[in-house]
Design a protein around this motif. Structure first.
Motif, short mmCIF file in Angstrom:
data_model
loop_
_atom_site.label_atom_id
_atom_site.label_comp_id
_atom_site.label_asym_id
_atom_site.label_seq_id
_atom_site.Cartn_x
_atom_site.Cartn_y
_atom_site.Cartn_z
N PRO A 7 70.18 37.22 7.13
CA PRO A 7 70.64 38.56 7.78
C PRO A 7 69.82 38.77 9.05
CG PRO A 7 71.05 38.64 5.39
CD PRO A 7 69.98 37.73 5.88
N GLY A 8 70.38 39.21 9.95
CA GLY A 8 69.69 39.55 11.09
C GLY A 8 69.67 38.55 12.51
N HIS A 9 69.87 37.29 11.99
CA HIS A 9 69.88 36.30 12.83
C HIS A 9 71.14 36.61 13.74
CE1 HIS A 9 69.11 32.18 14.34
NE2 HIS A 9 70.62 31.95 14.40
N LYS A 10 70.72 36.37 15.14
CA LYS A 10 71.64 36.56 16.08
C LYS A 10 71.97 35.44 17.20
CE LYS A 10 71.31 41.45 16.65
NZ LYS A 10 71.13 42.62 17.76
N GLU A 11 73.27 35.28 17.64
CA GLU A 11 73.40 34.22 18.67
C GLU A 11 74.29 35.02 19.73
OE1 GLU A 11 72.09 31.13 19.28
OE2 GLU A 11 71.14 31.07 17.40
N THR A 12 74.10 34.65 21.06
CA THR A 12 74.90 35.14 21.99
C THR A 12 75.41 34.04 23.06
OG1 THR A 12 72.96 35.52 23.63
CG2 THR A 12 73.48 37.30 22.11
N MET A 13 76.46 34.57 23.68
CA MET A 13 76.69 33.56 24.76
C MET A 13 77.80 34.44 25.73
SD MET A 13 80.19 31.70 22.57
CE MET A 13 80.33 30.23 23.99
N THR A 14 77.61 34.13 26.95
CA THR A 14 78.28 34.79 27.99
C THR A 14 78.97 34.08 28.86
OG1 THR A 14 76.05 36.04 28.32
CG2 THR A 14 77.45 36.31 30.13
N VAL A 15 80.33 34.75 29.09
CA VAL A 15 81.60 33.99 29.71
C VAL A 15 81.85 34.82 30.98
CG1 VAL A 15 81.98 32.66 28.01
CG2 VAL A 15 83.33 34.82 28.14
N THR A 16 82.38 34.34 32.04
CA THR A 16 83.08 35.25 33.09
C THR A 16 84.43 35.19 32.72
OG1 THR A 16 81.36 34.86 34.50
CG2 THR A 16 83.41 35.53 35.55
N VAL A 17 85.31 36.28 32.82
CA VAL A 17 86.75 35.87 32.59
C VAL A 17 87.56 35.45 33.80
CG1 VAL A 17 88.74 37.49 32.06
CG2 VAL A 17 86.70 38.19 31.27
N ALA A 18 88.11 34.52 33.30
CA ALA A 18 89.10 33.48 34.24
C ALA A 18 90.55 33.90 34.08
CB ALA A 18 88.53 32.04 34.32
N GLU A 19 90.97 33.42 35.23
CA GLU A 19 92.61 33.70 34.98
C GLU A 19 93.27 33.27 33.91
OE1 GLU A 19 96.17 32.79 38.24
OE2 GLU A 19 94.61 33.70 38.97
N TRP A 45 83.44 31.19 18.26
CA TRP A 45 82.47 30.06 18.77
C TRP A 45 81.05 30.70 18.75
CZ3 TRP A 45 82.99 27.52 24.52
CH2 TRP A 45 82.17 26.70 24.64
N VAL A 46 80.65 31.66 19.00
CA VAL A 46 79.58 32.24 18.98
C VAL A 46 79.07 32.48 17.44
CG1 VAL A 46 79.85 34.75 18.98
CG2 VAL A 46 77.73 33.96 20.07
N GLY A 47 79.97 32.86 16.46
CA GLY A 47 79.74 32.77 15.21
C GLY A 47 79.19 31.46 14.70
N ARG A 48 79.96 30.30 15.39
CA ARG A 48 79.42 28.87 14.85
C ARG A 48 78.36 28.85 15.26
NH1 ARG A 48 81.13 24.35 13.01
NH2 ARG A 48 80.53 22.46 14.18
N LYS A 49 77.74 29.11 16.36
CA LYS A 49 76.45 28.80 17.03
C LYS A 49 75.48 29.60 16.04
CE LYS A 49 75.38 29.43 21.06
NZ LYS A 49 74.97 30.04 22.56
N VAL A 50 75.78 30.47 15.30
CA VAL A 50 74.84 31.02 14.19
C VAL A 50 74.72 30.06 13.24
CG1 VAL A 50 74.57 32.67 12.16
CG2 VAL A 50 75.34 33.49 14.51
N CYS A 96 79.36 37.24 9.63
CA CYS A 96 78.79 37.67 10.77
C CYS A 96 79.48 38.87 11.25
CB CYS A 96 78.85 36.69 11.96
SG CYS A 96 77.86 35.19 11.56
N ARG A 97 78.63 39.77 12.09
CA ARG A 97 79.47 40.92 12.71
C ARG A 97 79.45 40.42 14.20
NH1 ARG A 97 77.80 44.94 16.09
NH2 ARG A 97 79.30 46.95 16.14
#
Length: 130
Positions: A7-19, A45-50, A96-97
């Protein structure tokens, strides 16, 4: 699962909203903002990265449940950061939260549960459904 996921392990990802990520039905855009279905996709997807670094060769993660609230819009062009934080870890389940946010708002939040299963078990279950 391999040891190390706590618990506490985090992953992130950043995307730009496209049309193509906008709320659309039947090929017609309804709102020029991140759709709920796309938000859920990136939350999964980000949960899978965890879990990925901790899966044994014979294991795979399967989405078991997701509960989210879409709180604010993310217009086309906005950069959105998705975060998943493990809050419960068992040998066969990871909870995951998940959040989505941009510089002005919390876009969405919720809980994503993944079951950790043997690949063979997944294949057998899929075959039984044919």
């Amino acid at each position: 699962m391999k040891p190390g996921l706590h618990p506490g392990h985090k992953e992130t990802m950043t995307v730009t909203v496209a049309e193509e990520m906008a709320a659309s039905f039947g090929g017609k855009m309804i709102h020029p903002t991140l759709s709920t279905v796309t938000m859920v996709y990136y939350m999964e997807w980000v949960g899978r990265k965890v879990i990925l670094p901790f899966l044994e060769d014979h294991e795979e993660g399967v989405g078991a449940a997701i509960e989210v609230k879409h709180r604010a819009p993310a217009p086309i062009g906005k950069v959105v950061t998705f975060t998943a934080e493990a809050v419960e870890v068992r040998s066969n389940k990871v909870v995951c939260r998940v959040t989505a946010e941009h510089d002005k708002a919390l876009v969405g939040e919720g809980t994503f549960i993944q079951a950790i299963l043997a690949r063979q078990q997944i294949r057998e279950r899929l075959e039984a459904m044919r």
